[in-house]
Design a protein around this motif. Structure first.
Motif, PDB file in Angstrom:
ATOM      1  N   TYR A 182      58.693  48.185  22.286  1.00 40.25           N
ATOM      2  CA  TYR A 182      57.826  47.583  21.324  1.00 40.25           C
ATOM      3  C   TYR A 182      57.331  46.501  21.163  1.00 40.25           C
ATOM      4  O   TYR A 182      56.864  45.880  20.420  1.00 40.25           O
TER       5      TYR A 182
ATOM      6  N   ALA B 178      64.694  44.825  13.899  1.00 42.17           N
ATOM      7  CA  ALA B 178      66.071  45.445  13.598  1.00 42.17           C
ATOM      8  C   ALA B 178      66.665  46.421  14.927  1.00 42.17           C
ATOM      9  O   ALA B 178      68.041  46.803  14.416  1.00 42.17           O
TER      10      ALA B 178
ATOM     11  N   SER C 150      63.676  50.080  24.475  1.00 38.07           N
ATOM     12  CA  SER C 150      62.275  51.481  22.517  1.00 38.07           C
ATOM     13  C   SER C 150      61.770  49.408  22.467  1.00 38.07           C
ATOM     14  O   SER C 150      61.254  49.044  22.175  1.00 38.07           O
ATOM     15  N   LYS C 151      63.497  48.521  23.035  1.00 36.19           N
ATOM     16  CA  LYS C 151      62.786  47.578  22.197  1.00 36.19           C
ATOM     17  C   LYS C 151      61.289  46.428  23.264  1.00 36.19           C
ATOM     18  O   LYS C 151      61.446  46.206  23.160  1.00 36.19           O
TER      19      LYS C 151
ATOM     20  N   ARG D 198      59.278  43.494  14.148  1.00 35.71           N
ATOM     21  CA  ARG D 198      60.032  44.511  13.445  1.00 35.71           C
ATOM     22  C   ARG D 198      61.042  45.094  13.472  1.00 35.71           C
ATOM     23  O   ARG D 198      61.851  45.372  13.451  1.00 35.71           O
ATOM     24  N   ARG D 199      60.466  45.796  14.665  1.00 33.52           N
ATOM     25  CA  ARG D 199      61.675  46.998  14.969  1.00 33.52           C
ATOM     26  C   ARG D 199      61.829  46.415  15.985  1.00 33.52           C
ATOM     27  O   ARG D 199      63.192  47.125  16.754  1.00 33.52           O
TER      28      ARG D 199
END
Length: 133
Positions: free
Chosen positions: A25, A50, A21-22, A46-47
């Motif tokens: 994104y 996070a 996911s990182k 920002r995701r």
């Protein structure tokens, strides 16, 4: 023994999902940045942050996106400083910060010492890395 194996399997699956996911994104954010869709780029970076607050790349691109958007200079400075803290050899982030603070020093008599010191610090580092620049 089986509960331990099940727990270990879940931890690995969550870690792999989080990692992908990182990366996804980060790639999306870079794509939006290149397309000059800075708001979407900022959200993507920002995701990433996070999920991984220590992502130097996400911090760097967040700073570039904030800088390009031209709405929140402090957000850009904060992200670029974080990128440099996480990756001190990021010469482009240091150059951007030096440019920002030199501009503040040249254009604002209110806080010249602080801006001059920050710009000078980045300039010294950049010159130490490339004396011919």
């Amino acid at each position: 023994m089986r509960p331990l194996i099940a727990t270990f399997t879940i931890i690995i699956a969550v870690s792999l999902t989080s990692c992908s996911s990182k990366e996804r994104y980060l790639a999306e954010g870079k794509k939006y940045y290149e397309q000059k869709d800075y708001q979407k780029a900022i959200l993507a970076f920002r995701r990433v942050l996070a999920a991984d607050a220590n992502s130097a790349d996400a911090s760097y691109y967040l700073g570039l996106s904030e800088l390009a958007r031209e709405e929140d200079l402090m957000a850009a400075v904060t992200a670029l400083r974080r990128a440099v803290a996480l990756n001190p050899t990021n010469l482009d982030a240091r150059t951007k910060l030096g440019d920002i603070f030199f501009g503040l020093y040249a254009g604002s008599p209110e806080h010249p010492r602080l801006a001059r010191e920050e710009a000078s610090g980045h300039a010294r580092y950049l010159l130490s890395q490339n004396p011919k620049s």
